[in-house]
Design a protein around this motif. Structure first.
Motif, short mmCIF file in Angstrom:
data_model
loop_
_atom_site.label_atom_id
_atom_site.label_comp_id
_atom_site.label_asym_id
_atom_site.label_seq_id
_atom_site.Cartn_x
_atom_site.Cartn_y
_atom_site.Cartn_z
N PHE A 1 15.87 4.20 -25.03
CA PHE A 1 16.88 3.39 -25.27
C PHE A 1 18.24 4.01 -25.47
O PHE A 1 18.99 3.30 -25.83
CB PHE A 1 16.45 2.58 -26.55
CG PHE A 1 15.97 3.32 -27.62
CD1 PHE A 1 16.90 3.94 -28.55
CD2 PHE A 1 14.50 3.96 -27.96
CE1 PHE A 1 16.54 4.88 -29.46
CE2 PHE A 1 14.41 4.74 -28.93
CZ PHE A 1 15.23 5.17 -29.49
N GLY B 1 23.09 14.34 -29.66
CA GLY B 1 22.21 15.42 -29.68
C GLY B 1 21.00 15.50 -31.15
O GLY B 1 21.30 14.26 -31.96
N GLU B 2 20.05 16.26 -31.18
CA GLU B 2 19.35 16.27 -32.17
C GLU B 2 19.54 17.54 -33.31
O GLU B 2 19.50 18.69 -32.84
CB GLU B 2 17.96 16.50 -31.54
CG GLU B 2 16.68 16.82 -32.69
CD GLU B 2 16.53 15.85 -33.77
OE1 GLU B 2 16.36 14.62 -33.50
OE2 GLU B 2 16.65 16.32 -34.74
N SER C 1 20.28 12.76 -39.23
CA SER C 1 19.19 11.86 -38.81
C SER C 1 18.46 12.68 -37.95
O SER C 1 19.06 13.51 -36.92
CB SER C 1 20.04 10.61 -38.11
OG SER C 1 19.19 9.90 -37.48
N SER D 1 14.52 8.40 -37.39
CA SER D 1 14.68 7.56 -36.28
C SER D 1 13.37 7.09 -35.80
O SER D 1 12.67 7.64 -34.76
CB SER D 1 15.34 7.98 -35.10
OG SER D 1 16.69 8.25 -35.47
N HIS E 1 11.60 3.59 -35.37
CA HIS E 1 11.97 2.50 -34.11
C HIS E 1 10.42 2.05 -33.83
O HIS E 1 10.62 1.15 -32.89
CB HIS E 1 12.59 3.45 -32.88
CG HIS E 1 13.97 3.96 -33.18
ND1 HIS E 1 14.79 3.29 -33.98
CD2 HIS E 1 14.34 5.17 -32.72
CE1 HIS E 1 15.95 3.98 -33.77
NE2 HIS E 1 15.62 5.18 -33.20
N GLU F 1 15.33 4.37 -39.58
CA GLU F 1 16.19 3.41 -38.57
C GLU F 1 15.21 2.92 -37.52
O GLU F 1 14.26 3.59 -37.15
CB GLU F 1 17.21 4.45 -37.92
CG GLU F 1 18.22 4.99 -38.68
CD GLU F 1 18.89 6.30 -38.12
OE1 GLU F 1 18.06 7.54 -38.33
OE2 GLU F 1 19.85 6.44 -37.44
N PHE G 1 19.84 -3.21 -31.02
CA PHE G 1 20.05 -2.33 -29.49
C PHE G 1 21.31 -2.72 -29.00
O PHE G 1 21.61 -3.73 -28.64
CB PHE G 1 18.79 -2.78 -28.59
CG PHE G 1 19.13 -2.14 -27.42
CD1 PHE G 1 19.01 -0.61 -27.14
CD2 PHE G 1 19.39 -3.01 -26.24
CE1 PHE G 1 19.16 -0.17 -25.88
CE2 PHE G 1 19.61 -2.09 -25.00
CZ PHE G 1 19.51 -1.02 -24.75
N ASN G 2 22.04 -1.65 -28.71
CA ASN G 2 23.41 -1.30 -28.28
C ASN G 2 23.22 -1.14 -26.63
O ASN G 2 22.66 0.12 -26.18
CB ASN G 2 24.02 -0.57 -28.82
CG ASN G 2 24.70 -0.87 -30.16
OD1 ASN G 2 25.01 -1.95 -30.53
ND2 ASN G 2 24.33 0.09 -31.05
N GLY H 1 23.87 5.24 -29.84
CA GLY H 1 23.12 5.38 -29.00
C GLY H 1 23.91 4.95 -27.50
O GLY H 1 23.36 4.93 -26.42
N1 SAH Z 1 18.65 12.83 -32.58
C1 SAH Z 1 18.74 12.36 -33.96
C2 SAH Z 1 20.27 11.87 -34.05
C3 SAH Z 1 20.86 10.74 -33.34
S1 SAH Z 1 21.21 9.43 -34.30
C4 SAH Z 1 18.16 11.10 -34.19
O1 SAH Z 1 17.49 10.57 -33.08
O2 SAH Z 1 18.04 10.46 -35.24
C5 SAH Z 1 21.36 8.24 -33.45
C6 SAH Z 1 20.72 6.82 -33.65
O3 SAH Z 1 20.94 5.68 -32.89
C7 SAH Z 1 19.21 7.17 -33.61
O4 SAH Z 1 18.58 6.38 -34.74
C8 SAH Z 1 18.80 6.44 -32.40
O5 SAH Z 1 17.64 6.26 -32.14
C9 SAH Z 1 19.64 5.36 -32.36
N2 SAH Z 1 19.96 4.70 -31.03
C10 SAH Z 1 20.08 5.32 -29.88
N3 SAH Z 1 20.13 4.59 -28.75
C11 SAH Z 1 20.73 3.46 -29.39
C12 SAH Z 1 21.12 2.05 -28.61
N4 SAH Z 1 21.17 2.00 -27.41
N5 SAH Z 1 20.92 1.06 -29.94
C13 SAH Z 1 21.02 1.27 -31.12
N6 SAH Z 1 20.64 2.35 -31.56
C14 SAH Z 1 20.41 3.42 -30.76
#
Ligand code: SAH
Length: 375
Positions: free
Chosen positions: A123, A172-173, A204, A226, A228, A269, A302-303, A347
């Motif tokens: 996503f 990034g992670e 995160s 994260s 989800h 999250e 969700f964006n 995201g």
């Molecule tokens: N890699 C790390 C840091 C990124 S944080 C991590 O995954 O936590 C970015 C956050 O936005 C994460 O929680 C990710 O899952 C969320 N995210 C990613 N794509 C998104 C989307 N399209 N809409 C809403 N949240 C999203």
């Protein structure tokens, strides 16, 4: 490329060594390092000439040897809601984004740790960009400094600053770039540096389980996960890292996260994907899963992004989901999407940088040569 050594992002010990190497008396180095540190991180000095409390010839010598190079700003965009996004360029021309989200009484900077990402969460827009490289400590700290520049937010120790919180939630992670993130956050959290307390810094992760304990011990920031999904079948698909580190292991690491308490909760999250993870059974499974962990749950609508394979859950469904979570005793703020109009929301970050293949680089050099040849 200037050939000058960049002082940004060095630890204070490394800064001292660099000074000694450049000819500063070892006895004077600790004091010199402290003075420079203060100018660089408390006052945001961008060159040595502006460090007016230091002798002119010393400033001159510094400028001949060192730089204070922040990443370059490529573009700045400002959303209708005040969110600001900068596209930045680092060494080698790679591009990455950083986002400032103003809120009443506080302001959060969403910082990137890598250009691209290896995780491929289904996503996430950044996940469609292959990893190009890790960001350096200078590039990570530089994001905070650039935001402070733009917000007129120096000195960093003054009351009433606009930038009050940092979240490692950009591209990034962060736990796959541990050393650089750790080095950068040490400067961000340093009371004589960028001066944001560790409680105002949140890291995160998508769940790099073996690094979570170390993050707590060595970085000591707040932790966000994260999550989800509450079931492995679903999480395996949307966060493929789950196949390596399944939910049970991830939550075990959370339970053992150093310093976790009711005052220092873990944030989970949870992105709301229509028909994928948003049923009321999912909500109940979620609260059961995290039982006993001091936690808050951040529901993220969700964006969307071009070509995304999902839709955002309906608002009514998000509310019902949140109610179940609330009734179980967890704060569950629904994160208001910010900066969607400039693709700055969670995201949505992505840059055009790609890992260059050696062959492509050669072709480019060749064509640049050809272009220079007299026609
Ligand atoms: N890699 C790390 C840091 C990124 S944080 C991590 O995954 O936590 C970015 C956050 O936005 C994460 O929680 C990710 O899952 C969320 N995210 C990613 N794509 C998104 C989307 N399209 N809409 C809403 N949240 C999203």
């Amino acid at each position: 490329m200037t050939g000058l050594k960049n002082l940004l992002g060095l630890s204070s010990d490394a800064l001292k060594s660099a000074l000694i190497e450049s000819g500063v008396e070892p006895k004077a180095a600790p004091m010199r390092a402290r003075q420079l540190w203060n100018w660089i991180y408390v006052h945001g000095a961008r060159d040595f000439a502006s460090m007016t409390s230091l002798a002119k010839d010393f400033r001159g010598r510094m400028a001949e040897t060192f730089s204070l190079a922040r990443p370059e700003i490529v573009t700045e965009q400002i959303s209708r809601d005040g969110t600001r996004k900068w596209l930045l360029r680092g060494a080698g021309g790679v591009e990455f984004e950083t986002v400032f989200i103003p809120e009443p009484g506080r302001g959060t900077l969403c910082v990137s740790s890598q250009v691209g990402c290896t995780l491929n969460c289904r996503f996430c827009h950044t996940g469609t960009q292959k990893l190009v490289r890790n960001l350096t400590p200078a590039e990570i700290v530089g994001q905070v400094m650039i935001a402070r520049d733009a917000l007129n937010d120096w000195p960093s120790t003054a009351p009433g600053r606009r930038l009050t919180n940092v979240v490692m939630m950009g591209m990034g992670e962060p736990l796959y770039n541990f050393d650089n993130v750790k080095a950068a956050l040490a400067i961000v959290a340093d009371g004589d540096g960028l001066a944001l307390s560790r409680r105002r810094i949140t890291l995160s992760t998508a769940g790099v389980v073996p690094m979570i304990r170390r993050a707590g011990d060595e970085i000591g920031s707040a932790l966000a996960i994260s999550l989800h999904a509450a079931r492995d079948e679903v999480r395996d698909v949307i966060v493929p890292l789950n196949r390596k580190y399944p939910i049970a292991e991830l939550l075990a690491a959370c339970r053992e996260y150093p310093g976790v308490s009711n005052a220092r909760r873990i944030t989970f999250e949870y992105v709301m994907l229509k028909g994928v993870n948003d049923s009321l059974a999912d909500a109940r499974a979620l609260v059961k899963l995290i039982r006993g962990i001091p936690a808050k749950i951040n529901l993220i609508p969700f964006n969307p992004w071009p070509g995304a394979p999902y839709e955002c859950s309906d608002w009514a469904q998000i509310e019902k989901f949140a109610e179940i979570v609330n009734r179980a005793g967890y704060a569950s703020p629904v994160r208001t999407p910010r900066g969607r109009d400039i693709m700055a929301a969670c995201g949505q970050l992505k840059s055009a940088s790609r890992k260059e293949r050696a062959s492509a680089r050669h072709a480019e050099l060749r064509s640049a040569e050809l272009a220079r040849m007299p026609g």
